[in-house]
Design an enzyme around this catalytic site. Structure first.
Site, PDB file in Angstrom:
ATOM      1  N   GLU A 120       1.677  26.482 -37.810  1.00  0.00           N
ATOM      2  CA  GLU A 120       0.813  25.829 -36.806  1.00  0.00           C
ATOM      3  C   GLU A 120       0.428  26.757 -35.661  1.00  0.00           C
ATOM      4  O   GLU A 120       0.573  26.410 -34.492  1.00  0.00           O
ATOM      5  CB  GLU A 120       1.502  24.560 -36.276  1.00  0.00           C
ATOM      6  N   ASP A 141       1.658  13.917 -47.272  1.00  0.00           N
ATOM      7  CA  ASP A 141       1.971  12.492 -47.288  1.00  0.00           C
ATOM      8  C   ASP A 141       0.687  11.744 -46.970  1.00  0.00           C
ATOM      9  O   ASP A 141      -0.257  12.325 -46.430  1.00  0.00           O
ATOM     10  CB  ASP A 141       3.149  12.099 -46.379  1.00  0.00           C
TER      11      ASP A 141
HETATM   12  C1  XIL Z   1       8.971  17.096 -38.937  1.00  0.00           C
HETATM   13  C2  XIL Z   1      10.233  16.536 -39.539  1.00  0.00           C
HETATM   14  O1  XIL Z   1       9.932  15.903 -40.750  1.00  0.00           O
HETATM   15  C3  XIL Z   1      10.873  15.564 -38.571  1.00  0.00           C
HETATM   16  O2  XIL Z   1      12.105  15.099 -39.080  1.00  0.00           O
HETATM   17  C4  XIL Z   1      11.086  16.245 -37.226  1.00  0.00           C
HETATM   18  O3  XIL Z   1      11.597  15.317 -36.306  1.00  0.00           O
HETATM   19  C5  XIL Z   1       9.788  16.825 -36.727  1.00  0.00           C
HETATM   20  O4  XIL Z   1       9.246  17.695 -37.691  1.00  0.00           O
HETATM   21  N1  XIL Z   1       4.612  19.642 -39.511  1.00  0.00           N
HETATM   22  C6  XIL Z   1       5.639  20.461 -39.866  1.00  0.00           C
HETATM   23  C7  XIL Z   1       6.968  19.911 -40.110  1.00  0.00           C
HETATM   24  O5  XIL Z   1       5.413  21.657 -40.093  1.00  0.00           O
HETATM   25  O6  XIL Z   1       7.988  20.810 -39.773  1.00  0.00           O
HETATM   26  C8  XIL Z   1       7.188  18.615 -39.381  1.00  0.00           C
HETATM   27  O7  XIL Z   1       8.430  18.071 -39.783  1.00  0.00           O
HETATM   28  C9  XIL Z   1       6.055  17.658 -39.668  1.00  0.00           C
HETATM   29  C10 XIL Z   1       4.739  18.241 -39.195  1.00  0.00           C
END
Ligand code: XIL
Length: 658
Positions: free
Chosen positions: A324, A433
């Protein structure tokens, strides 16, 4: 006390799970399964019901205020925010079971935030799992804290507790209830996703909960690859400087290796879940864009990558090296993170260089979300093109694909894949998802049928697209295993989401059939398909159980009671075709002699009339080749005794009972 009056006298009770289930002969009676209550603390008996303080604070029974009835638990004499009431649940919680914990909290005075957590200890090492985060509480009324918790490791100490965020005043708790919905066995006779989608590995993001009990079986059956969802992030692996810990990740990696799964490493550099110390300079001040701070930050980055990537070596074949980094609202497209603000683009260059040095053979990815959005996609493309031309060792672009039932379109997604093709990189879908929500304002108590159907079509169409681009795409990972554990339950707002292929009870949803066999997507799924085995395609007209079974020269039946408690039991039945010819469509019949009644059944279709039970095949397990088997499972009720049936007939032929 709000409910369960007959359970009011003690704190920890194992209730009769099926006593309250309305008995029905419908195969879909699990649509609204009744939870089993394992803890109820109502404080109506004048005692503290086994609760104790976490330190020297005082716990007493109180009638000053009560959420229900006249009693509650009062916590006074606190000298730290972490002090509060706690209850031993070591002998109550079972590994792998998802418990719902609900407690009511009220302050004696003032306002604060309260939270609910579980403290567990293994080998003397404590861990604190937050179940419900900071929730505003006050002295004017009761506030409910409800969350879900799954124990994933062996422990010698396990306590549920309530604490506050900033003040140490007195507070009350009342009506604490812990319950769970019995796990259903996974459907073993449906196709494995990984056997159907063979163009690239299909993976799932996992936490500890996914590798135990039925979850582990489901993960193992359907997926080729896993991504630790949080366990490899900086806050998990280097919480304090140069003190590396792999306590979260090691069990997941060990599971993956033992089960022959590929592993995606996520992630070495991100602006989230990175401890504050990383960005504090040698002078104790927040880092700025000075040469000194930049040098220290890049040294920390290098040390982190050498340790974490080096710890797993070739066990992890793909890493999201940076995550990101794009902000399409910046003219240069670069996110103004602490990383960027201190080190400019050099943090990305350093991260890839070091990762390549440590792991010459790993595939190194740059990963981001909304890469289907034109402006973001193009900024990411420009950055990758620039870095590639500089010789930065980037092997692939990761598309997170956190999407929803109405966004984005297939053509936008196709344009995304096409955009990166000229760079000659791998592309992976890394965190897919499909939320049932289309905006932050929506909130459904149960997933609506039309949304689940839309979702199935999205999965169908997206997977068809990915498979069409198999020459570009080297892996597709879903961000979770089943709807009982998804980050979207709390992001972007707290509400129940249902974005994955399997429902909260691990049964295949229409979304699963969208990936595996779109012809089996039910045309009118029941409204609560995400919590029910009824999401199986048996609701589809094209997939109804065979009405004219044929064959069955010889058969054997294994009937097992797999769990039993006062008034209820769970069982499974395995049928084997021991004859020489295939059976096309089966109907198994038996008589119950103990007055048992089946209330829920999966992987088959149930009819019960008095003692006579008939189970017909589901759409996907009707064919029994010679030597072939089919299984189904069920929940039932019993009184007095629960004898196993003495005889079974398959399509009218008496079977051997094993
Ligand atoms: C999310 C996890 O699934 C959660 O459990 C945590 O609280 C926050 O992060 N983008 C990403 C992931 O790259 O690392 C994130 O995962 C979701 C969004």
């Amino acid at each position: 006390m709000r409910a369960l009056a007959r359970l009011a006298v003690t704190t920890v009770l194992v209730a009769s799970p099926l006593a309250a289930i309305t008995l029905t002969s419908s195969a879909n009676a699990a649509d609204d399964p009744t939870p089993i209550t394992v803890v109820t603390s109502d404080f109506e008996d004048g005692t503290v019901q086994g609760w104790s303080g976490r330190s020297a604070e005082t716990l007493t029974h109180s009638t000053t205020v009560a959420h229900g009835g006249t009693g509650s638990l009062s916590i006074t004499g606190r000298t730290a925010t972490w002090q509060g009431p706690s209850l031993d649940v070591l002998d109550v919680f079972e590994k792998g079971t998802a418990y719902t914990i609900s407690a009511w909290v009220r302050l004696a005075s003032g306002t604060d935030n309260a939270r609910l957590s579980v403290e567990r200890r293994t080998g003397g090492v404590a861990a604190y799992d937050q179940v419900v985060g900071n929730t505003a509480v006050n002295s004017g009324g009761w506030v409910n804290l409800t969350g879900r918790y799954t124990l994933a490791t062996d422990v010698e100490f396990l306590r549920v507790y309530v604490e506050t965020a900033s003040t140490t005043g007195s507070f009350f708790i009342d009506d604490v209830i812990v319950s769970y919905v019995p796990a259903l066995p996974i459907q073993t006779t449906i196709p494995s996703v990984k056997d159907v989608v063979t163009e690239f590995p299909v993976g799932a993001a996992i936490t500890g909960a996914e590798i135990v009990t039925e979850h582990g079986q489901l993960l193992n059956k359907h997926f080729d690859s896993v991504t630790p969802g949080n366990a490899l992030k900086w806050d998990a692996t280097e919480p304090t400087e140069n003190a590396f810990t792999y306590a979260q990740a090691d069990p997941l990696i060990a599971w993956a290796k033992a089960n022959g799964k590929a592993i995606r490493g996520h992630t070495l550099v991100w602006h989230n879940q990175t401890p504050a110390w990383v960005f504090v300079g040698a002078d104790g001040q927040p880092m700025t864009a000075t040469a000194e701070d930049k040098e220290l930050l890049l040294a920390r980055l290098e040390n982190h990558i050498r340790n974490v990537a080096g710890h797993y070596g070739s066990d992890i074949g793909v890493w999201d090296v940076v995550n990101e980094v794009i902000d399409e609202n910046q003219s240069d497209g670069l996110r103004r993170s602490n990383w960027y603000n201190v080190a400019g683009l050099d943090y990305i260059r350093t991260a890839f260089r070091v990762a390549r040095e440590v792991l010459p053979n790993a595939k190194l990815f740059i990963n981001d979300y909304n890469t289907n959005v034109t402006s973001k996609r193009d900024k990411l493309y420009n950055l990758v093109a620039q870095l590639k031309s500089e010789g930065v060792p980037i092997d692939g672009v990761g598309h997170q694909m956190h999407i929803n039932v109405s966004w984005p379109t297939i053509s936008e997604t196709e344009a995304m894949l096409q955009k990166f093709a000229p760079l000659g990189l791998e592309q992976q879908v890394t965190e897919m998802d499909v939320s049932i929500y289309t905006n932050s304002g929506e909130n459904f108590p149960t997933p609506p049928a039309d949304r689940l159907l839309q979702q199935a079509y999205v999965y169908r169409d997206m997977f068809a697209l990915f498979r069409k681009y198999a020459s570009q795409i080297t892996s597709v990972t879903l961000w979770g295993l089943a709807d009982d554990n998804t980050w979207l339950d709390t992001f972007p707002v707290t509400r129940k989401d249902a974005p994955l292929l399997f429902d909260t009870r691990l049964q295949a949803k229409n979304a699963y059939w969208g990936v595996v066999d779109p012809s089996k997507i039910g045309t009118s799924p029941s409204p609560s398909t995400s919590t029910s085995p009824s999401s199986s395609p048996s609701s589809s007209p094209s997939a109804s159980p065979s009405s004219s079974p044929s064959g069955a020269a010889a058969c054997s039946v294994t009937y097992r009671v797999t769990g039993s408690w006062p008034g209820g039991f769970q069982g499974d039945v395995k049928i084997a075709n021991t004859g020489g010819a295939a059976v096309n469509g089966w109907s198994l019949a038996w008589q119950y002699t103990g007055g048992q009644t089946i209330s829920q059944l999966w992987n088959g279709s149930l009819t019960q009339s008095g003692a006579a039970v008939t189970v017909k095949n589901a759409s996907w397990n009707g064919t029994l080749s010679s030597g072939g088997t089919a299984s189904f499972g069920f929940l039932g009720s019993w009184t007095g005794s629960n004898p196993a049936p003495a005889a079974f007939t398959l399509n009218g032929t008496t079977c051997t009972v094993i």
